[in-house]
Design a protein around this motif. Sequence first.
Motif, mmCIF file in Angstrom:
data_model
loop_
_atom_site.group_PDB
_atom_site.id
_atom_site.type_symbol
_atom_site.label_atom_id
_atom_site.label_comp_id
_atom_site.label_asym_id
_atom_site.label_seq_id
_atom_site.Cartn_x
_atom_site.Cartn_y
_atom_site.Cartn_z
ATOM 1 N N GLU A 201 -57.240 -38.263 -27.019
ATOM 2 C CA GLU A 201 -58.024 -38.550 -28.215
ATOM 3 C C GLU A 201 -59.383 -39.110 -27.821
ATOM 4 O OE1 GLU A 201 -57.880 -41.530 -31.961
ATOM 5 O OE2 GLU A 201 -56.004 -40.795 -31.235
ATOM 6 N N LYS B 136 -62.249 -32.355 -32.552
ATOM 7 C CA LYS B 136 -60.848 -31.921 -32.474
ATOM 8 C C LYS B 136 -60.674 -30.912 -31.349
ATOM 9 C CE LYS B 136 -59.327 -32.785 -37.138
ATOM 10 N NZ LYS B 136 -58.759 -32.245 -38.350
ATOM 11 N N GLU C 90 -60.786 -32.799 -28.204
ATOM 12 C CA GLU C 90 -59.496 -33.498 -28.108
ATOM 13 C C GLU C 90 -58.435 -32.558 -27.561
ATOM 14 O OE1 GLU C 90 -57.590 -35.103 -31.663
ATOM 15 O OE2 GLU C 90 -59.085 -36.659 -31.621
#
Length: 156
Positions: free
Chosen positions: A139, A130, A133
Amino acid sequence: MNLNATLGAQFVVFFVLALFTMKFIWPPLMNALDERAKKIADGLAAADRGRAEMAAAEKRVQAELAGARDEGQRRIGEADKRAAGIIDDAKKTASDEAARIIAAAKADAEQQVNKAREELRGQVATLAVKGAEQILKREVDAAAHAGLLNQLKTEL
């Protein structure tokens, strides 16, 4: 009457009576007295034997009592030894059981620590993905980069 004839007649009657008594009365009377004396002597001897047997029996009883006391003390000593052995066995068993329980608890705690580490590694990997990301603003495909993520997990 003539005094001499009377004395002579009494003298003859006395000797006849004395002979009769010595021949027929005296022997049974002496036998009865001898038997009575023998019975008394036998009774006294039996009483002496009884006393001696009683003393011997008393000695045997004392010896048996001493033997019983010794046997009782020996059995009490054996029971004390057996009780001490049982107590030692129980202590050893309790110590072994405590060591086993402690080892099981340590193994369980280690297992829970490892499980928590694995969960933490997974969470850190997810957070890292995350974070990446966020940094890349795009993503990252977890399936495509599974090898990289596994390598990251093992490093953490």
